[in-house]
Enzyme design. Structure first.
Site, PDB file in Angstrom:
ATOM      1  CB  SER A 141      37.421  36.495  36.036  1.00 40.55           C
ATOM      2  OG  SER A 141      36.856  35.878  36.309  1.00 40.55           O
ATOM      3  CE  LYS A 161      40.172  38.569  37.431  1.00 41.09           C
ATOM      4  NZ  LYS A 161      41.309  37.552  38.108  1.00 41.09           N
ATOM      5  CG  HIS A 171      36.103  38.354  39.826  1.00 34.52           C
ATOM      6  ND1 HIS A 171      37.075  37.021  40.168  1.00 34.52           N
ATOM      7  CD2 HIS A 171      34.943  37.636  39.364  1.00 34.52           C
ATOM      8  CE1 HIS A 171      36.861  36.387  39.316  1.00 34.52           C
ATOM      9  NE2 HIS A 171      34.990  36.097  38.746  1.00 34.52           N
ATOM     10  CG  ASN A 172      40.293  36.668  41.402  1.00 37.79           C
ATOM     11  OD1 ASN A 172      39.894  37.260  40.547  1.00 37.79           O
ATOM     12  ND2 ASN A 172      41.410  36.640  41.328  1.00 37.79           N
ATOM     13  CD  GLU A 204      38.087  32.306  41.366  1.00 40.36           C
ATOM     14  OE1 GLU A 204      39.146  31.843  41.542  1.00 40.36           O
ATOM     15  OE2 GLU A 204      37.620  33.171  40.374  1.00 40.36           O
TER      16      GLU A 204
END
Length: 494
Positions: free
Chosen positions: A140, A195, A198-199, A202
């Protein structure tokens, strides 16, 4: 060795790593690695990209251009490390199949794309069965992060970590004390799962910021220059983060005609699927990921542009109007954004805890927060507090009950409710703010109305219920109408 290696003649097994896929992220990761002292061999399906890269940005650097997968593999030191930076899905599987005939036991394949974690679980097992090692590494930070230091979340075959750690930790972003934003996450698909979360976070962060922008614009009547000043101030406080920072800069950017560029951008949002994956996974695991899911739905609603324009002409609602103290309201909005942001992270970490139980991963939540402190899109000062929370209580069930964050929410709660009330009464769209508060109110509620829901389920489907005056795990069925029998459905959760 063939003659296809461009720029450097007569070197065999000289490169530390091979990378396939020279789009912007791939090129920048290669340049990052080379700047840290590593020699990198590169290949791209369109060979012209290899030639352009080697003669352009990579000219004079320790970067080996190759014209085939065989040449790429021949240029690598053993155990060979090959990193894939290609589109997720079938392209990754196709590339692995092309690589396999050229690899030997102990060689390592690293997928640095946004692959779905079940694919990484499958690929790890398949390659390990052939004596190879596999790493699914979430990366990222966008193109700037790839070049100067991204956040990297590797998982897969644990035996691969000692061989890839020196490279990945070297190129990763570093926090204040020099600790790299890269550490081993866990086995098989753990890295790509983290990940994905995380997205998802986000998505939630971006939606909340956009709703704050909408409130300032529609309810308070503020223009981009004034909003720029607000975000600049927020970025010096508790909301200090990359996304607040770039929002500040976007609001100050002028188009060729001198007007704010943001006002000329069409209000339809795109998405690549990782937010949806996060929401679907939460449904599968029974985790209420309401804010991130609402952010995904928000993008879907934004894409219905023509339909919304038509609806705006026939569906009436209140006209936004604000008559109070604007400065005080902006302070309230800052607190409401912080509290809502906390809910997004609390839900994300709860999802990771559920997945760790489901897939047998030993996730270290404080370390994951540290991975996101630098390099990545959601990097913020806020994450340091999350790391401290899990360091103090590794089994913390929810960030909302951590003493520090509990205090912050108590401080923000009245402001949070004022902002949402004003927005709703003014007809301003704030789905993420609203669902964040609803989650908070539901999570702190000792008794939810699910007792009535269970009665309804038992009434029409004999699905049974538990009683508050009997031990958990005992199930009961009532013949509500007098016409049913004593047979009941088995109790289960889906």
């Amino acid at each position: 060795m063939t003659n296809g290696i461009a720029g450097i003649a007569g070197i065999a097994e000289s490169a530390d790593l091979g990378l396939i896929g020279l789009a912007v992220m791939g090129e920048n990761l290669v340049l990052n690695m080379e700047s840290r002292g590593f020699t990198v061999a590169v290949f791209n399906r369109s060979v012209g990209k290899v030639d352009a890269f080697v003669s352009g940005r990579a000219k004079g650097k320790k970067i080996v251009g190759t014209r085939s997968i065989a040449e790429l593999v021949a240029a690598l030191k053993r155990p060979r490390r090959v990193m894939l930076m290609v589109k997720a899905g079938p392209p990754v599987d196709d590339l692995i199949e092309q690589l396999l005939p050229h690899l030997s036991p102990g060689d390592i394949v690293i997928d640095g794309g946004n692959s779905h974690f079940p694919d990484t679980i499958r690929r790890t097992k398949a390659l390990e069965a052939r004596g190879l090692l596999y790493v699914g590494a979430g990366v990222s930070g966008g193109e700037e992060g790839a070049l100067h230091g991204p956040s990297i979340m590797p998982g897969g075959s644990p035996a691969a970590w000692p061989h890839v750690a020196p490279i990945l930790q070297s190129i990763a972003a570093k926090v204040e004390d020099g600790t790299p934003c890269c550490d081993w996450v866990g086995s098989d698909g753990a890295g790509h799962f983290v990940k994905m979360v995380h997205n998802g976070i986000e998505y939630g962060d971006m939606q909340l910021i956009c709703e704050a922008y909408q409130v300032m614009s529609q309810l308070l009547g503020m223009g981009a220059p004034e909003m720029h000043e607000v975000f600049a101030r927020w970025n010096r406080g508790d909301l200090d983060s990359y996304l607040i920072e770039i929002t500040r800069d976007i609001l100050a950017y002028r188009d060729e005609d001198g007007r704010p560029l943001v006002d000329s951008i069409l209000d339809t949002a795109g998405q690549k699927g990782t937010g949806k994956w996060t929401s679907v996974t939460a449904l599968d695991l029974g985790v209420p990921l309401t804010l991130i899911s609402e952010a995904v739905y928000g993008r879907c609603l934004s894409a219905m542009k023509e339909e919304r324009v038509a609806a705006s002409k026939v569906l009436a609602g209140p006209k936004p109007a604000f008559t109070g103290d604007k400065a005080a309201f902006l302070d309230d909005l800052e607190k409401a954004l912080y509290a809502s942001k906390l809910v997004s992270y609390a839900q994300g970490f709860t999802l990771m805890r559920a997945a760790a139980h489901e897939y047998g991963w030993s996730l270290k939540y404080g370390s994951i927060a540290l991975l996101w402190r630098g390099g990545c899109i959601i990097r913020s000062a806020f994450l340091g507090k999350i790391k401290a929370a899990f360091d103090a209580s590794p089994d913390l069930p929810n960030l909302l009950v951590d003493p520090y964050f509990r205090g912050k929410v108590e401080e923000a709660q009245a402001a949070w409710r004022r902002v949402i009330s004003s927005a709703v009464l003014g007809g301003v769209w704030v789905p993420a703010f609203t669902t964040a508060l609803n989650y908070f109110d539901g999570y702190r509620c000792e008794r939810l109305p699910a007792n009535l829901l269970q009665a309804q389920r038992d009434y029409f489907g004999a699905h049974q219920y538990e009683r508050i005056d009997r031990p958990r795990g005992e199930f009961f069925h009532t013949n509500w109408t007098g016409r049913g029998g004593s047979t009941s459905s088995s109790a289960y959760s889906a």
